[in-house]
Design a protein around this motif. Structure first.
Motif, mmCIF file in Angstrom:
data_model
loop_
_atom_site.group_PDB
_atom_site.id
_atom_site.type_symbol
_atom_site.label_atom_id
_atom_site.label_comp_id
_atom_site.label_asym_id
_atom_site.label_seq_id
_atom_site.Cartn_x
_atom_site.Cartn_y
_atom_site.Cartn_z
ATOM 1 N N THR A 47 4.237 -13.558 2.107
ATOM 2 C CA THR A 47 3.176 -12.633 2.470
ATOM 3 C C THR A 47 3.339 -12.162 3.904
ATOM 4 O OG1 THR A 47 0.789 -12.317 2.629
ATOM 5 C CG2 THR A 47 1.602 -14.523 3.031
ATOM 6 N N GLY A 48 3.066 -10.900 4.134
ATOM 7 C CA GLY A 48 3.118 -10.364 5.492
ATOM 8 C C GLY A 48 1.882 -10.808 6.245
ATOM 9 N N THR A 49 2.054 -11.192 7.504
ATOM 10 C CA THR A 49 0.907 -11.603 8.286
ATOM 11 C C THR A 49 0.767 -10.747 9.539
ATOM 12 O OG1 THR A 49 -0.114 -13.396 9.538
ATOM 13 C CG2 THR A 49 2.273 -13.434 9.385
ATOM 14 N N ARG A 50 -0.492 -10.389 9.818
ATOM 15 C CA ARG A 50 -0.781 -9.616 11.029
ATOM 16 C C ARG A 50 -1.163 -10.524 12.186
ATOM 17 N NH1 ARG A 50 -5.385 -6.484 8.050
ATOM 18 N NH2 ARG A 50 -5.344 -8.502 7.024
ATOM 19 N N TYR A 51 -1.315 -11.821 11.901
ATOM 20 C CA TYR A 51 -1.899 -12.700 12.906
ATOM 21 C C TYR A 51 -0.973 -13.770 13.451
ATOM 22 C CZ TYR A 51 -6.084 -10.551 10.991
ATOM 23 O OH TYR A 51 -7.023 -9.656 10.567
ATOM 24 N N ARG A 52 0.304 -13.710 13.111
ATOM 25 C CA ARG A 52 1.227 -14.715 13.630
ATOM 26 C C ARG A 52 2.523 -14.064 14.072
ATOM 27 N NH1 ARG A 52 -2.102 -17.987 13.613
ATOM 28 N NH2 ARG A 52 -2.464 -19.852 12.406
ATOM 29 N N GLY A 53 3.197 -14.780 14.962
ATOM 30 C CA GLY A 53 4.591 -14.480 15.292
ATOM 31 C C GLY A 53 4.958 -13.034 15.548
ATOM 32 N N GLY A 54 4.187 -12.295 16.312
ATOM 33 C CA GLY A 54 4.583 -10.917 16.598
ATOM 34 C C GLY A 54 4.007 -9.909 15.626
ATOM 35 N N GLY A 55 3.294 -10.390 14.616
ATOM 36 C CA GLY A 55 2.632 -9.466 13.706
ATOM 37 C C GLY A 55 1.435 -8.833 14.386
ATOM 38 N N GLY A 56 0.991 -7.679 13.883
ATOM 39 C CA GLY A 56 -0.160 -7.056 14.516
ATOM 40 C C GLY A 56 -0.603 -5.814 13.792
ATOM 41 N N ASP A 84 0.826 -1.195 0.000
ATOM 42 C CA ASP A 84 0.000 0.000 0.000
ATOM 43 C C ASP A 84 0.865 1.252 0.000
ATOM 44 O OD1 ASP A 84 -2.631 -1.292 2.212
ATOM 45 O OD2 ASP A 84 -2.095 -1.707 0.130
ATOM 46 N N ALA A 85 0.341 2.317 -0.617
ATOM 47 C CA ALA A 85 1.078 3.579 -0.678
ATOM 48 C C ALA A 85 0.766 4.486 0.502
ATOM 49 C CB ALA A 85 0.745 4.309 -1.979
ATOM 50 N N ASP A 86 -0.151 4.071 1.374
ATOM 51 C CA ASP A 86 -0.632 5.000 2.399
ATOM 52 C C ASP A 86 0.084 4.864 3.736
ATOM 53 O OD1 ASP A 86 -3.664 3.104 3.290
ATOM 54 O OD2 ASP A 86 -1.536 2.586 3.225
ATOM 55 N N LEU A 87 1.270 4.310 3.725
ATOM 56 C CA LEU A 87 2.120 4.177 4.916
ATOM 57 C C LEU A 87 1.607 3.146 5.921
ATOM 58 C CD1 LEU A 87 3.005 7.931 5.546
ATOM 59 C CD2 LEU A 87 4.536 6.158 4.722
ATOM 60 N N SER A 88 0.654 2.311 5.511
ATOM 61 C CA SER A 88 0.228 1.269 6.438
ATOM 62 C C SER A 88 1.214 0.103 6.432
ATOM 63 C CB SER A 88 -1.185 0.779 6.090
ATOM 64 O OG SER A 88 -1.299 0.525 4.714
ATOM 65 N N HIS A 89 1.997 0.010 5.343
ATOM 66 C CA HIS A 89 3.044 -1.013 5.275
ATOM 67 C C HIS A 89 4.398 -0.330 5.367
ATOM 68 C CE1 HIS A 89 -0.047 -3.439 2.794
ATOM 69 N NE2 HIS A 89 -0.105 -3.805 4.055
ATOM 70 N N HIS A 90 5.234 -0.765 6.294
ATOM 71 C CA HIS A 90 6.538 -0.127 6.445
ATOM 72 C C HIS A 90 7.595 -0.896 5.659
ATOM 73 C CE1 HIS A 90 10.065 1.721 8.118
ATOM 74 N NE2 HIS A 90 9.348 2.499 8.890
ATOM 75 N N PRO A 91 8.361 -0.182 4.814
ATOM 76 C CA PRO A 91 9.377 -0.853 3.992
ATOM 77 C C PRO A 91 10.431 -1.617 4.782
ATOM 78 C CG PRO A 91 8.940 1.312 3.119
ATOM 79 C CD PRO A 91 8.196 1.215 4.408
ATOM 80 N N LYS A 92 10.550 -1.370 6.075
ATOM 81 C CA LYS A 92 11.578 -2.073 6.852
ATOM 82 C C LYS A 92 11.385 -3.581 6.832
ATOM 83 C CE LYS A 92 9.181 -1.838 11.275
ATOM 84 N NZ LYS A 92 9.107 -1.239 12.604
ATOM 85 N N PHE A 93 10.163 -4.036 6.509
ATOM 86 C CA PHE A 93 9.929 -5.476 6.468
ATOM 87 C C PHE A 93 10.405 -6.098 5.161
ATOM 88 C CE2 PHE A 93 7.841 -5.807 10.396
ATOM 89 C CZ PHE A 93 7.051 -4.684 10.565
ATOM 90 N N ILE A 94 10.637 -5.279 4.155
ATOM 91 C CA ILE A 94 11.004 -5.833 2.849
ATOM 92 C C ILE A 94 12.282 -6.671 2.884
ATOM 93 C CG2 ILE A 94 11.651 -5.238 0.478
ATOM 94 C CD1 ILE A 94 9.592 -3.038 0.552
ATOM 95 N N PRO A 95 13.364 -6.196 3.546
ATOM 96 C CA PRO A 95 14.549 -7.082 3.630
ATOM 97 C C PRO A 95 14.237 -8.420 4.290
ATOM 98 C CG PRO A 95 15.136 -4.851 4.233
ATOM 99 C CD PRO A 95 13.646 -4.873 4.104
#
Lengths: 81, 239
Positions: B123-132, B97-108
């Motif tokens: 895929t990024g997950t909000r529901y596992r392992g520290g995601g939120g 998303d372009a609206d800053l809801s996704h932070h590029p720091k996760f890309i690496p």
């Protein structure tokens, strides 16, 4: 933090309900009918009746929600055109 | 830098305020980690002048780093991805998303996960392992969890976060999947992941934090819920 508290409350409530229901429907059947334990549980008919009623109400709510939303949405579309 | 190049396809509509920030964050992350990249901005004629901002950013960072594809109107996310795919030169595609809801720091982290396991999609997950999620009230969180639970039960996709839109694909994989995808809106993201599974591709997950709308207001109305349910049912019978 309030969210965490509410979440914990929800999980605790579900554990309590699950345990109570399991005791009621499965365990109690094998317990001597004369023991006082049975006084803590209503007649077994309710073990089916209550979930059945909740299920019907739940499905009715979902259907009503979908119906009302769709009706309102087409009503507002008609107003626009 | 290895032989891999990562293309970020970023559809925009009225993202005038967020665009400079997200572009800076992206190029900063990529440069720090020595990653070969390009960003393709797909703008659907935003009335707020997003395209002008994009052009200025292109002058600032160079035409190799920032590419622009302007479209005549709001043509939808799916077609933005398809148009983007035709115009990128990378080996891997990142959608976000372009609206800053996704932070590029996760890309690496996505890139490392993909390299380590050799999988086709991350895929990024909000529901596992520290995601939120940050910025959602309890009602919104419950709705999201409920929606994901329902979708997981009906579709058995093999991932914990079906509606997420922060993902990394190998380019050939995304091209193949996009040929099969037909839906729009929320359901689109779900269909992509379900199709990946149907076509036999492997998916890895990385926990991410989703930050809801720093600028502007995000809402979830009753009609969106009903559309979601309809879309879910369609997916159930068509995949």
């Amino acid at each position: 933090m309030a969210d965490k508290a509410l979440g914990l409350a929800m999980v605790s409530a579900s554990v309590v309900i699950f345990t109570y229901y399991t005791l009621w429907v499965i365990v109690l059947h094998f317990v001597d009918p004369s023991l006082q334990v049975h006084e803590f549980f209503p007649d077994r008919v309710w073990a089916i009746a209550i979930p059945a009623v909740l299920l019907v109400l739940g499905v009715a709510f979902v259907v009503a929600f979908i119906a009302v939303t769709m009706i309102r949405s087409s009503a507002s579309k008609k107003k626009q055109s | 830098m290895g032989p891999n190049k990562y293309s970020v396809i970023m559809p925009t509509y009225n993202e005038r305020e967020n665009l400079p920030l997200i572009i800076w964050l992206l190029q900063d992350t990529f440069t720090q980690h020595n990653i070969d990249f390009e960003i393709l901005i797909v703008d659907d004629s935003s009335p707020d002048g997003t395209l002008d901002v994009a052009r200025k950013l292109q002058q600032l960072y160079g035409e190799d780093a920032i590419r622009i594809h302007s479209r005549p109107g709001k043509l939808g996310l799916g077609s933005a991805y398809m148009d983007g795919l035709e115009r990128v030169s990378g080996t891997h595609i990142i959608l976000m998303d372009a609206d800053l809801s996704h932070h590029p720091k996760f890309i690496p982290q996505f890139i490392a996960a993909q390299a380590a396991s050799g999988c086709d999609v991350v895929t990024g997950t909000r529901y596992r392992g520290g995601g939120g999620v940050s910025g959602w009230d309890l009602r919104r969180k419950l709705t999201s969890r409920g929606a994901n639970f329902l979708a997981s039960e009906l579709l058995r996709p093999g991932v914990s976060d079906l509606t997420g839109s922060f993902r990394l694909y190998r380019k050939e994989v995304l091209q193949d999947v996009m040929r099969h995808v037909k839906s729009k809106g929320y359901v689109f993201q779900m269909e992509v992941i379900v199709r990946c599974k149907c076509l036999g591709y492997t998916v890895a997950e990385v926990p991410i934090t989703f930050v809801d709308r720093i600028y502007g207001v995000s809402k979830l109305g009753a009609m969106e819920i009903v559309s979601y349910l309809k879309g879910l049912l369609w997916l159930f019978f068509n995949t």
